[in-house]
Design a protein around this motif. Sequence first.
Motif, PDB file in Angstrom:
ATOM      1  N   LEU A  60       7.628   6.644 -21.839  1.00 31.67           N
ATOM      2  CA  LEU A  60       8.912   6.555 -21.140  1.00 31.67           C
ATOM      3  C   LEU A  60       8.976   7.555 -19.989  1.00 31.67           C
ATOM      4  O   LEU A  60       9.542   7.265 -18.935  1.00 31.67           O
ATOM      5  N   ALA A  61       8.377   8.717 -20.179  1.00 23.65           N
ATOM      6  CA  ALA A  61       8.346   9.718 -19.103  1.00 23.65           C
ATOM      7  C   ALA A  61       7.535   9.211 -17.916  1.00 23.65           C
ATOM      8  O   ALA A  61       7.926   9.416 -16.757  1.00 23.65           O
ATOM      9  N   ASP A  62       6.420   8.548 -18.179  1.00 18.27           N
ATOM     10  CA  ASP A  62       5.612   7.951 -17.119  1.00 18.27           C
ATOM     11  C   ASP A  62       6.433   6.914 -16.357  1.00 18.27           C
ATOM     12  O   ASP A  62       6.445   6.899 -15.123  1.00 18.27           O
ATOM     13  N   ARG A  63       7.151   6.060 -17.079  1.00 19.93           N
ATOM     14  CA  ARG A  63       8.006   5.047 -16.443  1.00 19.93           C
ATOM     15  C   ARG A  63       9.067   5.705 -15.584  1.00 19.93           C
ATOM     16  O   ARG A  63       9.297   5.314 -14.441  1.00 19.93           O
ATOM     17  N   GLU A  64       9.725   6.711 -16.131  1.00 15.69           N
ATOM     18  CA  GLU A  64      10.787   7.398 -15.404  1.00 15.69           C
ATOM     19  C   GLU A  64      10.264   7.993 -14.094  1.00 15.69           C
ATOM     20  O   GLU A  64      10.891   7.847 -13.043  1.00 15.69           O
ATOM     21  N   GLN A  65       9.130   8.631 -14.148  1.00 18.99           N
ATOM     22  CA  GLN A  65       8.538   9.244 -12.961  1.00 18.99           C
ATOM     23  C   GLN A  65       8.165   8.180 -11.920  1.00 18.99           C
ATOM     24  O   GLN A  65       8.436   8.331 -10.727  1.00 18.99           O
ATOM     25  N   ARG A  66       7.537   7.114 -12.361  1.00 16.33           N
ATOM     26  CA  ARG A  66       7.109   6.052 -11.445  1.00 16.33           C
ATOM     27  C   ARG A  66       8.302   5.341 -10.807  1.00 16.33           C
ATOM     28  O   ARG A  66       8.317   5.053  -9.611  1.00 16.33           O
ATOM     29  N   ARG A  67       9.330   5.063 -11.604  1.00 12.90           N
ATOM     30  CA  ARG A  67      10.508   4.376 -11.057  1.00 12.90           C
ATOM     31  C   ARG A  67      11.284   5.290 -10.115  1.00 12.90           C
ATOM     32  O   ARG A  67      11.845   4.819  -9.131  1.00 12.90           O
ATOM     33  N   ALA A  68      11.298   6.578 -10.383  1.00  8.17           N
ATOM     34  CA  ALA A  68      11.965   7.515  -9.469  1.00  8.17           C
ATOM     35  C   ALA A  68      11.262   7.533  -8.114  1.00  8.17           C
ATOM     36  O   ALA A  68      11.918   7.557  -7.065  1.00  8.17           O
ATOM     37  N   ALA A  69       9.940   7.515  -8.133  1.00 11.22           N
ATOM     38  CA  ALA A  69       9.187   7.470  -6.871  1.00 11.22           C
ATOM     39  C   ALA A  69       9.485   6.183  -6.114  1.00 11.22           C
ATOM     40  O   ALA A  69       9.656   6.194  -4.884  1.00 11.22           O
ATOM     41  N   MET A  70       9.577   5.072  -6.837  1.00  3.49           N
ATOM     42  CA  MET A  70       9.885   3.798  -6.185  1.00  3.49           C
ATOM     43  C   MET A  70      11.291   3.808  -5.591  1.00  3.49           C
ATOM     44  O   MET A  70      11.517   3.334  -4.478  1.00  3.49           O
ATOM     45  N   GLU A  71      12.243   4.378  -6.325  1.00  4.64           N
ATOM     46  CA  GLU A  71      13.624   4.447  -5.837  1.00  4.64           C
ATOM     47  C   GLU A  71      13.747   5.314  -4.579  1.00  4.64           C
ATOM     48  O   GLU A  71      14.680   5.147  -3.808  1.00  4.64           O
ATOM     49  N   ALA A  72      12.800   6.205  -4.365  1.00  6.73           N
ATOM     50  CA  ALA A  72      12.825   7.057  -3.173  1.00  6.73           C
ATOM     51  C   ALA A  72      12.164   6.374  -1.962  1.00  6.73           C
ATOM     52  O   ALA A  72      12.193   6.917  -0.859  1.00  6.73           O
ATOM     53  N   ASP A  73      11.592   5.210  -2.173  1.00  5.98           N
ATOM     54  CA  ASP A  73      10.856   4.502  -1.118  1.00  5.98           C
ATOM     55  C   ASP A  73      11.808   3.610  -0.312  1.00  5.98           C
ATOM     56  O   ASP A  73      12.435   2.708  -0.865  1.00  5.98           O
ATOM     57  N   PRO A  74      11.938   3.826   1.003  1.00  7.86           N
ATOM     58  CA  PRO A  74      12.823   2.996   1.836  1.00  7.86           C
ATOM     59  C   PRO A  74      12.457   1.507   1.799  1.00  7.86           C
ATOM     60  O   PRO A  74      13.344   0.655   1.925  1.00  7.86           O
ATOM     61  N   ASP A  75      11.180   1.187   1.623  1.00  4.82           N
ATOM     62  CA  ASP A  75      10.776  -0.223   1.540  1.00  4.82           C
ATOM     63  C   ASP A  75      11.399  -0.898   0.320  1.00  4.82           C
ATOM     64  O   ASP A  75      11.747  -2.081   0.361  1.00  4.82           O
ATOM     65  N   TRP A  76      11.537  -0.147  -0.771  1.00  9.11           N
ATOM     66  CA  TRP A  76      12.147  -0.694  -1.977  1.00  9.11           C
ATOM     67  C   TRP A  76      13.621  -0.977  -1.753  1.00  9.11           C
ATOM     68  O   TRP A  76      14.150  -2.008  -2.155  1.00  9.11           O
ATOM     69  N   HIS A  77      14.305  -0.063  -1.073  1.00  8.80           N
ATOM     70  CA  HIS A  77      15.730  -0.266  -0.790  1.00  8.80           C
ATOM     71  C   HIS A  77      15.942  -1.470   0.117  1.00  8.80           C
ATOM     72  O   HIS A  77      16.885  -2.241  -0.071  1.00  8.80           O
ATOM     73  N   ALA A  78      15.060  -1.665   1.095  1.00  2.08           N
ATOM     74  CA  ALA A  78      15.153  -2.829   1.977  1.00  2.08           C
ATOM     75  C   ALA A  78      14.970  -4.117   1.182  1.00  2.08           C
ATOM     76  O   ALA A  78      15.708  -5.093   1.370  1.00  2.08           O
ATOM     77  N   PHE A  79      14.002  -4.114   0.254  1.00  6.54           N
ATOM     78  CA  PHE A  79      13.788  -5.298  -0.573  1.00  6.54           C
ATOM     79  C   PHE A  79      15.003  -5.570  -1.451  1.00  6.54           C
ATOM     80  O   PHE A  79      15.461  -6.714  -1.557  1.00  6.54           O
ATOM     81  N   LYS A  80      15.562  -4.538  -2.063  1.00 10.32           N
ATOM     82  CA  LYS A  80      16.740  -4.735  -2.914  1.00 10.32           C
ATOM     83  C   LYS A  80      17.906  -5.307  -2.107  1.00 10.32           C
ATOM     84  O   LYS A  80      18.602  -6.197  -2.595  1.00 10.32           O
ATOM     85  N   ARG A  81      18.111  -4.821  -0.897  1.00  9.18           N
ATOM     86  CA  ARG A  81      19.189  -5.355  -0.044  1.00  9.18           C
ATOM     87  C   ARG A  81      18.975  -6.843   0.245  1.00  9.18           C
ATOM     88  O   ARG A  81      19.927  -7.611   0.282  1.00  9.18           O
ATOM     89  N   SER A  82      17.722  -7.233   0.426  1.00 11.64           N
ATOM     90  CA  SER A  82      17.425  -8.642   0.734  1.00 11.64           C
ATOM     91  C   SER A  82      17.711  -9.567  -0.443  1.00 11.64           C
ATOM     92  O   SER A  82      17.797 -10.779  -0.267  1.00 11.64           O
ATOM     93  N   ASN A  83      17.878  -9.012  -1.629  1.00 14.97           N
ATOM     94  CA  ASN A  83      18.122  -9.810  -2.829  1.00 14.97           C
ATOM     95  C   ASN A  83      19.593  -9.976  -3.181  1.00 14.97           C
ATOM     96  O   ASN A  83      19.906 -10.625  -4.184  1.00 14.97           O
ATOM     97  N   ARG A  84      20.477  -9.409  -2.409  1.00 18.37           N
ATOM     98  CA  ARG A  84      21.902  -9.530  -2.734  1.00 18.37           C
ATOM     99  C   ARG A  84      22.288 -10.998  -2.870  1.00 18.37           C
ATOM    100  O   ARG A  84      21.998 -11.812  -2.010  1.00 18.37           O
ATOM    101  N   GLY A  85      22.925 -11.328  -4.002  1.00 25.08           N
ATOM    102  CA  GLY A  85      23.353 -12.688  -4.264  1.00 25.08           C
ATOM    103  C   GLY A  85      22.285 -13.574  -4.883  1.00 25.08           C
ATOM    104  O   GLY A  85      22.536 -14.743  -5.150  1.00 25.08           O
ATOM    105  N   THR A  86      21.097 -13.031  -5.132  1.00 26.36           N
ATOM    106  CA  THR A  86      19.986 -13.828  -5.661  1.00 26.36           C
ATOM    107  C   THR A  86      20.073 -14.020  -7.169  1.00 26.36           C
ATOM    108  O   THR A  86      19.737 -15.079  -7.686  1.00 26.36           O
ATOM    109  N   PHE A  87      20.526 -13.007  -7.897  1.00 26.88           N
ATOM    110  CA  PHE A  87      20.473 -13.037  -9.358  1.00 26.88           C
ATOM    111  C   PHE A  87      21.843 -13.254  -9.970  1.00 26.88           C
ATOM    112  O   PHE A  87      22.837 -12.740  -9.481  1.00 26.88           O
ATOM    113  N   VAL A  88      21.844 -13.981 -11.084  1.00 28.65           N
ATOM    114  CA  VAL A  88      23.080 -14.159 -11.839  1.00 28.65           C
ATOM    115  C   VAL A  88      23.045 -13.381 -13.150  1.00 28.65           C
ATOM    116  O   VAL A  88      24.083 -13.180 -13.771  1.00 28.65           O
ATOM    117  N   ALA A  89      21.848 -12.930 -13.562  1.00 25.76           N
ATOM    118  CA  ALA A  89      21.716 -12.137 -14.786  1.00 25.76           C
ATOM    119  C   ALA A  89      20.400 -11.373 -14.751  1.00 25.76           C
ATOM    120  O   ALA A  89      19.460 -11.760 -14.046  1.00 25.76           O
TER     121      ALA A  89
END
Length: 105
Positions: A60-89
Amino acid sequence: MIFEHRTYTVAHGLMDDYLQRYEEFGLPVQQRHLGRLLGFFVSEIGPLNQVVHIWVYDSLADREQRRAAMEADPDWHAFKRSNRGTFVAQEVKMMVGARFNPKHV
């Protein structure tokens, strides 16, 4: 070793768009930060319009560290913005392998 099982239900009619966007923009960022993708699946029978991805982490610590690094990546934020309205669950499960789980993962 832990397995993160993520299921996303995509709004009707948006699957092809999402898969193209994910392959081009989301997957490269996730592979850069998260590492081990066990599989990525699209539902055929049963609940439709679902994608499932399974990621493997040492802990779980490995996951937490890896996901934190991804959350700090501007490319990830751009991808998340492009998904607005895509998911229902969305559903996320953290799993561990049974003692007889194959070790090749």
